[in-house]
Design an enzyme around this catalytic site. Structure first.
Site, PDB file in Angstrom:
ATOM      1  N   ASN A 204      30.366  49.689  33.824  1.00  0.00           N
ATOM      2  CA  ASN A 204      29.583  49.984  34.749  1.00  0.00           C
ATOM      3  C   ASN A 204      29.310  51.357  35.176  1.00  0.00           C
ATOM      4  O   ASN A 204      30.013  52.169  34.411  1.00  0.00           O
ATOM      5  CB  ASN A 204      30.234  48.984  36.009  1.00  0.00           C
ATOM      6  CG  ASN A 204      31.403  49.472  36.236  1.00  0.00           C
ATOM      7  OD1 ASN A 204      31.767  50.677  36.732  1.00  0.00           O
ATOM      8  ND2 ASN A 204      32.590  48.647  35.807  1.00  0.00           N
ATOM      9  N   ASP A 273      34.449  41.858  35.803  1.00  0.00           N
ATOM     10  CA  ASP A 273      34.905  40.507  36.353  1.00  0.00           C
ATOM     11  C   ASP A 273      34.994  39.687  34.919  1.00  0.00           C
ATOM     12  O   ASP A 273      35.703  38.525  34.894  1.00  0.00           O
ATOM     13  CB  ASP A 273      33.656  39.925  37.073  1.00  0.00           C
ATOM     14  CG  ASP A 273      33.925  40.438  38.543  1.00  0.00           C
ATOM     15  OD1 ASP A 273      35.036  40.498  38.886  1.00  0.00           O
ATOM     16  OD2 ASP A 273      32.794  40.871  38.979  1.00  0.00           O
ATOM     17  N   PHE A 319      37.631  46.645  47.770  1.00  0.00           N
ATOM     18  CA  PHE A 319      36.310  47.368  48.070  1.00  0.00           C
ATOM     19  C   PHE A 319      35.315  46.119  47.556  1.00  0.00           C
ATOM     20  O   PHE A 319      35.767  45.159  46.997  1.00  0.00           O
ATOM     21  CB  PHE A 319      36.099  48.402  47.274  1.00  0.00           C
ATOM     22  CG  PHE A 319      36.346  49.764  47.660  1.00  0.00           C
ATOM     23  CD1 PHE A 319      37.574  50.109  47.947  1.00  0.00           C
ATOM     24  CD2 PHE A 319      35.444  50.695  47.884  1.00  0.00           C
ATOM     25  CE1 PHE A 319      37.859  51.568  48.462  1.00  0.00           C
ATOM     26  CE2 PHE A 319      35.442  51.794  48.626  1.00  0.00           C
ATOM     27  CZ  PHE A 319      36.875  52.361  48.809  1.00  0.00           C
ATOM     28  N   LYS A 337      39.898  37.204  48.568  1.00  0.00           N
ATOM     29  CA  LYS A 337      40.643  37.970  48.087  1.00  0.00           C
ATOM     30  C   LYS A 337      42.124  38.172  48.781  1.00  0.00           C
ATOM     31  O   LYS A 337      42.872  38.846  48.274  1.00  0.00           O
ATOM     32  CB  LYS A 337      40.228  39.473  47.649  1.00  0.00           C
ATOM     33  CG  LYS A 337      38.824  39.408  46.917  1.00  0.00           C
ATOM     34  CD  LYS A 337      38.761  39.878  45.376  1.00  0.00           C
ATOM     35  CE  LYS A 337      37.595  40.005  44.986  1.00  0.00           C
ATOM     36  NZ  LYS A 337      37.734  40.426  43.664  1.00  0.00           N
TER      37      LYS A 337
HETATM   38  O1  PMT Z   1      33.468  55.324  41.436  1.00  0.00           O
HETATM   39  P1  PMT Z   1      32.142  55.684  42.063  1.00  0.00           P
HETATM   40  O2  PMT Z   1      31.026  56.221  41.190  1.00  0.00           O
HETATM   41  O3  PMT Z   1      32.583  56.842  43.120  1.00  0.00           O
HETATM   42  O4  PMT Z   1      31.759  54.459  42.880  1.00  0.00           O
HETATM   43  C1  PMT Z   1      32.426  53.820  43.848  1.00  0.00           C
HETATM   44  C2  PMT Z   1      32.307  52.571  43.977  1.00  0.00           C
HETATM   45  C3  PMT Z   1      30.859  52.011  44.180  1.00  0.00           C
HETATM   46  C4  PMT Z   1      32.829  51.989  42.426  1.00  0.00           C
HETATM   47  C5  PMT Z   1      33.448  52.004  45.011  1.00  0.00           C
HETATM   48  O5  PMT Z   1      33.116  52.422  46.025  1.00  0.00           O
HETATM   49  C6  PMT Z   1      33.573  50.255  44.816  1.00  0.00           C
HETATM   50  O6  PMT Z   1      32.773  49.821  45.550  1.00  0.00           O
HETATM   51  N1  PMT Z   1      34.529  49.962  43.982  1.00  0.00           N
HETATM   52  C7  PMT Z   1      34.632  48.392  43.894  1.00  0.00           C
HETATM   53  C8  PMT Z   1      33.508  47.917  42.733  1.00  0.00           C
HETATM   54  C9  PMT Z   1      33.857  46.659  42.561  1.00  0.00           C
HETATM   55  O7  PMT Z   1      34.306  46.167  41.542  1.00  0.00           O
HETATM   56  O8  PMT Z   1      33.320  45.748  43.489  1.00  0.00           O
HETATM   57  P2  PMT Z   1      33.563  44.081  43.475  1.00  0.00           P
HETATM   58  O9  PMT Z   1      32.771  43.661  44.709  1.00  0.00           O
HETATM   59  O10 PMT Z   1      32.837  43.611  42.210  1.00  0.00           O
HETATM   60  O11 PMT Z   1      34.785  43.652  43.548  1.00  0.00           O
HETATM   61  C10 PMT Z   1      35.627  43.490  44.666  1.00  0.00           C
HETATM   62  C11 PMT Z   1      37.077  43.949  44.638  1.00  0.00           C
HETATM   63  O12 PMT Z   1      37.760  43.266  43.586  1.00  0.00           O
HETATM   64  C12 PMT Z   1      37.172  45.585  44.247  1.00  0.00           C
HETATM   65  O13 PMT Z   1      38.319  45.835  45.019  1.00  0.00           O
HETATM   66  C13 PMT Z   1      37.829  45.367  42.733  1.00  0.00           C
HETATM   67  O14 PMT Z   1      38.599  46.604  42.512  1.00  0.00           O
HETATM   68  C14 PMT Z   1      38.564  44.021  42.806  1.00  0.00           C
HETATM   69  N2  PMT Z   1      38.755  43.326  41.514  1.00  0.00           N
HETATM   70  C15 PMT Z   1      37.683  43.116  40.592  1.00  0.00           C
HETATM   71  C16 PMT Z   1      37.523  42.196  39.459  1.00  0.00           C
HETATM   72  C17 PMT Z   1      38.831  42.008  38.988  1.00  0.00           C
HETATM   73  N3  PMT Z   1      39.003  41.505  38.008  1.00  0.00           N
HETATM   74  N4  PMT Z   1      39.871  42.377  39.837  1.00  0.00           N
HETATM   75  C18 PMT Z   1      39.675  42.966  41.061  1.00  0.00           C
HETATM   76  O15 PMT Z   1      40.702  43.107  41.762  1.00  0.00           O
END
Ligand code: PMT
Length: 395
Positions: A204, A273, A319, A337
């Site tokens: 990504n 994911d 996040f 979460k």
């Molecule tokens: O890295 P940059 O270019 O500075 O950009 C910053 C960012 C946009 C990446 C950052 O601000 C951000 O939003 N990070 C989370 C990205 C993300 O994966 O979001 P999500 O909505 O898909 O996931 C939600 C949360 O679950 C996140 O905290 C992620 O780390 C966590 N997760 C996701 C998948 C997984 N298998 N395990 C997790 O813990």
């Protein structure tokens, strides 16, 4: 905060009056020393007017000097900030040349020093400049890394003086209370890569900037920080312990290993994911009779959910990267979460979120509380996130 602002002769010197004003806004007293070359780019009179003090240009004294000599000033100052810093002044600082008011002052100055290099990309990449910057860094001088973008000479690249709010934030951080002293914080950053075959992967657009800014800010506030990062091109912030990973599974293992000893976990990484169910062990060949291929994916373990099962569990900051219904989706994710706090950003806006220098976020607590952080540098946003964590930890 008593700051001596040293301005050297680059085009970015025109930002100096604004820098003085914004430093004053956050409670700083500012005195200015200009190099003779800087005085060609910015008016000493306007700097004297905004700082409300004489501006020093000539080490032998001049009419604008206001009777303050460099030793007196050195006793007074908490910080010497040189912005912009040209290749010339960086070289002089590196070897201790004192041939004008600013470099003479720099030798007398005893407190912290912060240097913001700004110059053309070619100059910035010259081995001598790189070596001199490293010499300053090794001496404990804080370097405010230049931004990339359109330069005064018309070239594109690294070398721009960061925007004034970014520099002010760094100064504030320098004086910030060490309110995370004694805390161990685990931060994740960057993308993960999931192999399709030995030469291809899905990933990504995360650059890691948000997570690295959090790690940097937390370290400056006194925390012991472990940063678990996917592949990025960023320098590890000083004082931060880095673990590099590539895949979501490696991220899971590294996080679970470090989480037990961390009081706070902040998950800014963009973790895949899904991962290809059966990555090919040989490169997938292009076949003349095949216009489409399908790849099956299976779900990766959700790291946040695993963290939430730990006993005792750390304070968990998730996040949410959303492209619509920011608040509603973030609230749903917070509950799903089982995190303590969620930081939601709109990644459909190219100016914030992925790979940008700035962000704008909603911080939502499990108690329902919500605050908005307006668009600002990722470092500034990182500090606001840490403020929110500390506020909740203290009840
Ligand atoms: O890295 P940059 O270019 O500075 O950009 C910053 C960012 C946009 C990446 C950052 O601000 C951000 O939003 N990070 C989370 C990205 C993300 O994966 O979001 P999500 O909505 O898909 O996931 C939600 C949360 O679950 C996140 O905290 C992620 O780390 C966590 N997760 C996701 C998948 C997984 N298998 N395990 C997790 O813990």
């Amino acid at each position: 905060m008593k700051i001596v602002l040293g301005v050297s002769g680059g085009i970015a010197a025109y930002k100096a009056p604004e820098l003085v004003r914004r430093l004053q806004d956050v409670g700083a007293e500012v005195r200015v020393i200009l190099t003779p070359n800087a005085a060609r780019f910015v008016s000493p009179l306007s700097l004297a007017a905004v700082s409300k003090h004489g501006v020093i240009i000539d080490q032998w004294g001049d009419s604008e000097r206001g009777g303050v000599d460099h030793i007196e000033l050195a006793r007074w100052a908490d910080l010497l900030l040189i912005a912009p810093a040209t290749a010339n002044i960086i070289a002089k600082l590196a070897v201790g040349i004192a041939d004008d008011a600013l470099t003479t002052y720099a030798i007398a100055h005893r407190a912290a020093v912060m240097v913001a290099p700004a110059m053309n990309t070619f100059m910035l990449q010259h081995p001598t400049v790189i070596e001199n910057v490293e010499r300053l860094r090794a001496r404990g001088i804080e370097i405010v890394e230049p931004d990339s973008g359109l330069l005064a000479c018309g070239d594109e690249g690294a070398g721009r003086l960061p925007d004034v709010p970014v520099i002010v934030e760094r100064v504030k951080a320098r004086f910030a209370a060490r309110d995370l002293e004694g805390k161990r914080i685990l931060v994740t950053a960057g993308p993960t890569r999931e192999a399709i075959d030995p030469v291809r992967y899905i990933s990504n657009r995360s650059s890691g900037k948000m997570g690295y800014a959090i790690a940097d800010a937390a370290q400056r506030r006194g925390a012991r920080v472990t940063l678990i990062s996917g592949p990025t091109s960023l320098a590890t912030p000083a004082g931060v312990e880095l673990t590099s990973i590539t895949t979501a599974k490696e991220m899971l293992d590294a996080v679970m290993q470090a989480a037990g000893s961390s009081q706070i976990v902040i998950k800014a990484a963009a973790v895949a994911d899904f991962t290809p169910s059966a990555p090919a062990d040989q490169k997938i060949k292009k076949q003349a009779d095949r216009d489409e291929i399908s790849i099956a994916f299976r779900k990766n373990t959700d790291i946040l959910s695993e963290l939430a099962k730990l006993k005792p569990r750390p304070f968990i900051v998730a996040f949410a990267a959303e492209t619509g219904s920011l608040e509603a989706n973030a609230r749903e994710k917070l509950a799903q979460k089982d995190a303590d706090l969620i930081v939601a950003n709109d990644v459909s806006d190219a100016a914030i979120g992925f790979d940008s220098d700035e962000n704008e976020v909603l911080i939502i607590g499990r108690d329902g509380s919500q605050s908005k952080v307006e668009r600002a540098s990722k470092f500034a946003v990182a500090n606001r996130i840490l403020d929110a964590v500390i506020q909740r930890l203290h009840g």
